[in-house]
Design a protein around this motif. Sequence first.
Motif, PDB file in Angstrom:
ATOM      1  N   HIS A   1       0.857  -1.187   0.000  1.00 45.25           N
ATOM      2  CA  HIS A   1       0.000   0.000   0.000  1.00 45.25           C
ATOM      3  C   HIS A   1       0.892   1.235   0.000  1.00 45.25           C
ATOM      4  O   HIS A   1       2.051   1.192   0.415  1.00 45.25           O
ATOM      5  N   THR A   2       0.340   2.311  -0.458  1.00 45.58           N
ATOM      6  CA  THR A   2       1.076   3.573  -0.491  1.00 45.58           C
ATOM      7  C   THR A   2       1.287   4.091   0.924  1.00 45.58           C
ATOM      8  O   THR A   2       0.402   3.992   1.770  1.00 45.58           O
ATOM      9  N   THR A   3       2.463   4.605   1.178  1.00 43.72           N
ATOM     10  CA  THR A   3       2.706   5.303   2.437  1.00 43.72           C
ATOM     11  C   THR A   3       2.847   6.775   2.111  1.00 43.72           C
ATOM     12  O   THR A   3       3.864   7.216   1.575  1.00 43.72           O
ATOM     13  N   TYR A   4       1.795   7.528   2.402  1.00 41.25           N
ATOM     14  CA  TYR A   4       1.810   8.955   2.078  1.00 41.25           C
ATOM     15  C   TYR A   4       2.792   9.720   2.944  1.00 41.25           C
ATOM     16  O   TYR A   4       3.444  10.660   2.493  1.00 41.25           O
ATOM     17  N   GLY A   5       2.869   9.330   4.196  1.00 40.86           N
ATOM     18  CA  GLY A   5       3.719  10.088   5.094  1.00 40.86           C
ATOM     19  C   GLY A   5       4.235   9.253   6.245  1.00 40.86           C
ATOM     20  O   GLY A   5       3.761   8.154   6.523  1.00 40.86           O
TER      21      GLY A   5
ATOM     22  N   VAL B   1       0.630  21.391  10.979  1.00 34.82           N
ATOM     23  CA  VAL B   1       0.542  22.201   9.768  1.00 34.82           C
ATOM     24  C   VAL B   1       1.606  23.295   9.790  1.00 34.82           C
ATOM     25  O   VAL B   1       2.301  23.539   8.789  1.00 34.82           O
ATOM     26  N   ALA B   2       1.733  23.964  10.939  1.00 35.81           N
ATOM     27  CA  ALA B   2       2.702  25.059  11.049  1.00 35.81           C
ATOM     28  C   ALA B   2       4.132  24.554  10.880  1.00 35.81           C
ATOM     29  O   ALA B   2       4.957  25.196  10.209  1.00 35.81           O
ATOM     30  N   LEU B   3       4.453  23.411  11.475  1.00 36.83           N
ATOM     31  CA  LEU B   3       5.800  22.848  11.350  1.00 36.83           C
ATOM     32  C   LEU B   3       6.143  22.562   9.892  1.00 36.83           C
ATOM     33  O   LEU B   3       7.232  22.923   9.403  1.00 36.83           O
ATOM     34  N   LEU B   4       5.220  21.914   9.184  1.00 33.50           N
ATOM     35  CA  LEU B   4       5.491  21.537   7.806  1.00 33.50           C
ATOM     36  C   LEU B   4       5.419  22.738   6.865  1.00 33.50           C
ATOM     37  O   LEU B   4       6.116  22.770   5.845  1.00 33.50           O
TER      38      LEU B   4
ATOM     39  N   LYS C   1      10.051  15.347   3.654  1.00 32.64           N
ATOM     40  CA  LYS C   1      10.516  14.160   4.371  1.00 32.64           C
ATOM     41  C   LYS C   1       9.360  13.437   5.054  1.00 32.64           C
ATOM     42  O   LYS C   1       9.274  12.201   5.023  1.00 32.64           O
ATOM     43  N   VAL C   2       8.464  14.205   5.650  1.00 32.52           N
ATOM     44  CA  VAL C   2       7.340  13.620   6.375  1.00 32.52           C
ATOM     45  C   VAL C   2       6.285  13.083   5.417  1.00 32.52           C
ATOM     46  O   VAL C   2       5.650  12.066   5.669  1.00 32.52           O
ATOM     47  N   LEU C   3       6.098  13.771   4.284  1.00 31.59           N
ATOM     48  CA  LEU C   3       5.076  13.390   3.314  1.00 31.59           C
ATOM     49  C   LEU C   3       5.721  13.113   1.955  1.00 31.59           C
ATOM     50  O   LEU C   3       5.468  13.812   0.978  1.00 31.59           O
TER      51      LEU C   3
ATOM     52  N   PRO D   1       3.057  16.548  -2.178  1.00 30.82           N
ATOM     53  CA  PRO D   1       3.843  16.520  -0.951  1.00 30.82           C
ATOM     54  C   PRO D   1       3.729  17.780  -0.118  1.00 30.82           C
ATOM     55  O   PRO D   1       3.945  17.739   1.084  1.00 30.82           O
ATOM     56  N   GLY D   2       3.399  18.871  -0.730  1.00 29.08           N
ATOM     57  CA  GLY D   2       3.294  20.101   0.036  1.00 29.08           C
ATOM     58  C   GLY D   2       1.888  20.448   0.436  1.00 29.08           C
ATOM     59  O   GLY D   2       1.627  21.553   0.883  1.00 29.08           O
ATOM     60  N   HIS D   3       0.938  19.469   0.269  1.00 30.71           N
ATOM     61  CA  HIS D   3      -0.470  19.836   0.457  1.00 30.71           C
ATOM     62  C   HIS D   3      -0.781  20.200   1.895  1.00 30.71           C
ATOM     63  O   HIS D   3      -1.717  20.921   2.155  1.00 30.71           O
TER      64      HIS D   3
END
Length: 725
Positions: A575-579, A700-703, A712-714, A720-722
Amino acid sequence: MKLKTPLLALLLAAPLALLARPDGTVTTIPNAPTKDQATAAKLVYGLLSDSRYAYRPRELDDALSADIYKRYLDALDPNKQFFTAQDIAKFDVYRTKLDDAIKSGDLSPAYAVFAAYRQQALARTQYARELLKQDIFDFTGNESFRYDREDVPWAADAAALDTLWKQSVRNDWLRLKLAGKQPDDIRKTLDKRYANLAQNIGELKGEDVFQSFLNSYANAVDPHTDYFTPRSADNFNLSMSNTLEGIGAVLQKQDDVVAIREIVAGGPASKTGKVKPGDRVIAVGQGASGAMEDVVGWRIDDVVAKIRGTKGTTVRLDIVPAESPLDSHPVRVNIVRDRVRLEDQAAKAETIDVPALDGKPAQKIGVIKLPAFYQDFDARRRGDRDFASATRDVAKLLQTLREQKVDGVVLDLRNNGGGSLDEAIELTGLFIDQGPVVQVRESGGRVTVNGDDDQQIAWEGPLAVLINRGSASASEIFAGAIQDYGRGLVIGETTFGKGTVQTLLDLDRWPANETARFGQVKLTVQQFFRVSGSSTQHKGVVPDIAFPASVDASEFGESTYDNALPWARIAAVPHTTYGDFSPILPTLVRKHEQRITGDREFGWWTEDVEQFRKERAEKAISLNEAQRRAERDREEAKRKQRQLARQQMGLALDPLADDNDDGLQANERDIAKDAQRAKLAEKRPDPLLREAATILGDAVALLNADRQLSAKVLPTARNPGHWAD
């Protein structure tokens, strides 16, 4: 009341046991099931012992009979307040004979035990009423009342039960006294309470005996397997579909009449403009000219069955307005039945404004509260375009939140006990491109992967799922999938731990009956596993960021069942790992812990949870008035101090801050006011939801502040920047 003749000998010697009801009439208790019930028992046996149907079938033998016997006694008298050890000794002759009774369809042992229960219960309510005439209400001693008797032995004899009931009546009296009631009013209230209890017991029917006993059998096989009579099956299906065909009113029994508790906005009753909460229904007629049936004194389910009906048909109600005496001339109201959505159980949305803090801008977080994974299966099969569906409702709410330009969405699944497996899969599909959502293993070992094939995404943005110990089954499938995909943060408490799938089997399908005769079985047929291969059974879904546990796992959850399936693991599916949120979890946890240290409301919630757990562990309450009054005064002062602190800090006020214990039961209160109070309870401050929204805002603020960290997280999200849009 002590019988001169041994109770069981009396019951087995007579074809019918006759019991006097509080109003002086006599009802009959059959000592055996009907022909249809005997057939249904055999059909249930066939299902539960056959591996083609049951996920974990059990042979119906003497060992299972002993288990059924214990569960049946627990179902009838869970708090050990009616039977004595002497009664149980007489029943023990049935301990290893219930298996033969079920196989043969001769359930006379179950009916004999039930009749004894009803006899004892009626005798005990009469004893309670007699106690009200005695001088036993001195509260200066050190006596206490143990209200939780689940784990204590059966009372030795009638004298021991006398002591227990005397303590119970004195506790009821003391609660009303502390609420400011005078002795004459207390005596009147409690006499009516015990009389109503006796009436409810007296109204029990053979079908109640049958369902209770067969449920003891079903639950002995599996904690989530149940038997439903035809009527209770209809009610269960209505709860799953979140719709019904009727007048759009919530009814409640009050004394001898059924009253209207709530009116569904926009429903048929609401459109008449002639009924309101508190009004009492005294007669029901079918069609434009059918005879009116007096329903005073009826069971509530019998009244509901008369009022419900096919869409487009007419029902006439004779109603006595709430403000009028019951013997007033009624108002006749004609109502055309329609299909009604149960909006109280539907998904709802709101927004939370998270203020700017520590350089983080102000944010608006959308919240969707989903009480259940409902679906109107019949309407969907018929091709109705607007069938009730949790997924469809959530999709509409997500569109609304998108239009409001929220910075993230929290899906609140607290106390969502589950529902439709299909809805859990389809709801997950609103947040992922496509892919597997859950693995399902059948009794033979075959594993099927169920997933979302639709590439449409209703919400790509930041997501959090809020869970607690009451989040179960379909809630765990959804939360587990979101966690496995790395699609969002999971916040709260470890979930219930129910990892099995049930289906409804209609017992009328084999004889192909045209009308419902035998009922239905909610049967465990599969075990589900996350796409990671792990089962949620027993272990539940563990949150990424944990809140203090509101209830201990030893008190509530799958782990409390002595016959629950064990935890297991199977192979994972691709399965996809989005983040992967692990790089930011330490920062989020640190910010969360720092914030709640100074969060008065979160601290109050933690204090209340600790106090609740302490009181629950004690399982008893003092009957000393001075001690109880001091406790009451402390609680009242605490609520007032908190309300004052809320005013000073500019926080939302608690609408129930002045709500002291009135000592009354729900059916003893003013119905309209009690319904209004329940609505106000929904508006109480919710520090856990607010903190979950703030945690999502932190993420949200961190990313948003660090695009490299976001990537890296997503790493494999569609965008990736959504999270930083």
